[in-house]
Design a protein around this motif. Structure first.
Motif, PDB file in Angstrom:
ATOM      1  N   HIS A 112       0.925  -1.167  -0.116  1.00 21.43           N
ATOM      2  CA  HIS A 112      -0.009   0.066  -0.150  1.00 21.43           C
ATOM      3  C   HIS A 112       0.689   1.229  -0.326  1.00 21.43           C
ATOM      4  CE1 HIS A 112      -3.042   2.973   1.455  1.00 21.43           C
ATOM      5  NE2 HIS A 112      -3.821   2.209   1.099  1.00 21.43           N
ATOM      6  N   TRP A 113       0.449   2.381  -0.799  1.00 22.37           N
ATOM      7  CA  TRP A 113       1.279   3.377  -0.926  1.00 22.37           C
ATOM      8  C   TRP A 113       1.636   4.065   0.304  1.00 22.37           C
ATOM      9  CZ3 TRP A 113      -0.501   8.032   1.043  1.00 22.37           C
ATOM     10  CH2 TRP A 113      -2.008   7.971   1.274  1.00 22.37           C
ATOM     11  N   GLU A 114       0.819   4.172   1.465  1.00 24.23           N
ATOM     12  CA  GLU A 114       0.910   4.779   2.691  1.00 24.23           C
ATOM     13  C   GLU A 114       2.164   3.986   3.328  1.00 24.23           C
ATOM     14  OE1 GLU A 114      -2.006   6.627   5.772  1.00 24.23           O
ATOM     15  OE2 GLU A 114      -1.918   4.542   6.053  1.00 24.23           O
ATOM     16  N   ASN A 115       2.397   2.697   3.131  1.00 20.50           N
ATOM     17  CA  ASN A 115       3.518   1.730   3.797  1.00 20.50           C
ATOM     18  C   ASN A 115       4.598   1.895   2.950  1.00 20.50           C
ATOM     19  OD1 ASN A 115       0.447   0.721   4.432  1.00 20.50           O
ATOM     20  ND2 ASN A 115       1.794   0.597   6.195  1.00 20.50           N
ATOM     21  N   ARG A 185      -2.434   5.547  -6.491  1.00 21.29           N
ATOM     22  CA  ARG A 185      -3.122   6.558  -6.010  1.00 21.29           C
ATOM     23  C   ARG A 185      -3.853   7.212  -6.877  1.00 21.29           C
ATOM     24  NH1 ARG A 185       0.212  10.173  -1.707  1.00 21.29           N
ATOM     25  NH2 ARG A 185      -1.786  10.774  -1.153  1.00 21.29           N
ATOM     26  N   ASN A 252       4.945  14.995   6.481  1.00 25.37           N
ATOM     27  CA  ASN A 252       3.734  13.876   6.475  1.00 25.37           C
ATOM     28  C   ASN A 252       4.533  12.594   6.174  1.00 25.37           C
ATOM     29  OD1 ASN A 252       1.210  14.642   6.809  1.00 25.37           O
ATOM     30  ND2 ASN A 252       1.388  15.987   5.327  1.00 25.37           N
ATOM     31  N   ARG A 253       5.715  12.604   5.246  1.00 27.40           N
ATOM     32  CA  ARG A 253       6.646  11.361   5.102  1.00 27.40           C
ATOM     33  C   ARG A 253       7.203  10.967   6.310  1.00 27.40           C
ATOM     34  NH1 ARG A 253       9.424   9.150   0.763  1.00 27.40           N
ATOM     35  NH2 ARG A 253       7.545   9.570  -0.292  1.00 27.40           N
ATOM     36  N   LEU A 256       4.878   8.855   8.731  1.00 29.00           N
ATOM     37  CA  LEU A 256       4.615   7.571   8.028  1.00 29.00           C
ATOM     38  C   LEU A 256       5.902   6.746   8.520  1.00 29.00           C
ATOM     39  CD1 LEU A 256       3.053   8.022   4.684  1.00 29.00           C
ATOM     40  CD2 LEU A 256       2.027   7.278   6.855  1.00 29.00           C
TER      41      LEU A 256
END
Length: 310
Positions: A112-115, A185, A252-253, A256
């Motif tokens: 997943h892009w968030e991970n 995304r 924000n990066r 994460l």
């Protein structure tokens, strides 16, 4: 839950359309107990790992905080399934589980892009892509969410023909079966509600250069703008300066990475373009209302160590 359902439903509908049982999908948990999803719903299973054997395909499903999974029984069971000839795969963040089990060495994989950023930092030796899904010989991984449906529909097409896959997709009103090269995304234009091509190009460049941020002059020059025009674009469409927007991207990066990896605070700072832990900590606190250490539930560092702490 959405990733699990997206993986199962195409198989169920393929059976329905074909009029015969092409697929079955018994589900198991590590201890045989029901599993509660992050939406609060409980999922019943057919047994524990010892009851799960003799399968041609094994898929692990994970959601939030996959990095906390350290169950040696699970890792050993997955390696045993691999030795027995099963295709072993991951849905959503379960890619982390396969990596910890040592089952992704030499294979392409995705998550997943968030991970994605945290996964790359945690497993730098792996070949990681940002594709919707990856099928590499006996390994398959997908970004989660509805990407699981596209991966299964592509698998159905390979095994039983495109017509069956299309009919199954039509049953749950999935108007287009995406292939693995589709983006995870939404486009920048859709995410930001902005159509200005030069602004979108600049933001894309920013997102590609978080570890070594480009200067305002470099961004303007690459876009064929003056620095004044660059400032006006950001103020008009995004209500903030380019420097502020760039800083928010980097912070924000960083969040994460703090939540998804065991990287030290200074390493997270450097990975996101900050030259010191103290500057990073101040910017982070100003933006999120808490320090990087507090984000992880750690005690505050002594002031004289702030610039050097891990």
């Amino acid at each position: 839950m959405i990733a699990l359902a997206s993986a199962i439903e195409p198989l169920r509908l393929a059976n329905r359309v074909a009029g015969k049982p092409l697929y079955r999908w018994p589900c198991f948990s590590i201890d045989g107990q029901p599993v509660q999803a992050s939406n609060g719903l409980e999922f019943q299973v057919g047994g524990d790992l010892e009851a799960a054997s003799g399968f041609h395909v094994v898929a692990v499903v994970a959601g939030l905080d996959p990095g906390r999974v350290e169950d040696k029984r699970l890792f050993a069971w997955l390696r045993r399934m691999d030795r027995q000839g099963a295709d072993v795969g991951a849905i959503c963040t379960a890619t982390v589980v396969l990596a910890k089990a040592g089952l992704l060495d030499g294979y392409q994989c995705t998550i997943h892009w968030e991970n994605l950023a945290g996964f790359v930092e945690a497993f730098p030796e792996l070949e990681v892509t940002d594709e919707l899904f990856e099928i590499d010989r006996s390994r398959f991984t997908c970004a989660g969410g509805t990407a699981a449906a596209d991966m299964m529909l592509n698998t159905i097409a390979l095994q039983h023909g495109q017509e069956l896959a299309t009919q199954a997709a039509d049953q749950f009103m999935h108007e287009r079966i995406r292939d693995q090269r589709d983006h995870q995304r939404m486009s920048l234009r859709a995410r930001l509600g902005v159509r200005h091509p030069k602004l979108l190009s600049i933001i894309a460049t920013m997102e590609e250069n978080l570890e070594e941020p480009l200067s305002r002059n470099d961004l303007a020059r690459e876009a064929g703008l003056s620095t004044r025009q660059l400032e006006r674009l950001f103020r008009k469409y995004l209500g903030r300066s380019p420097a502020r927007y760039y800083l928010e991207l980097r912070l924000n990066r960083a969040r994460l990475l703090l939540l998804q990896t065991e990287m030290s605070v200074i390493d997270v700072a450097l990975a996101c373009g900050f030259v010191s832990a103290s500057h990073f900590s101040k910017c982070y606190r100003d933006f999120f209302g808490r320090t990087p250490r507090k984000e992880r539930g750690l005690p505050p560092a002594p002031e004289h160590m702030e610039g050097r702490v891990a």
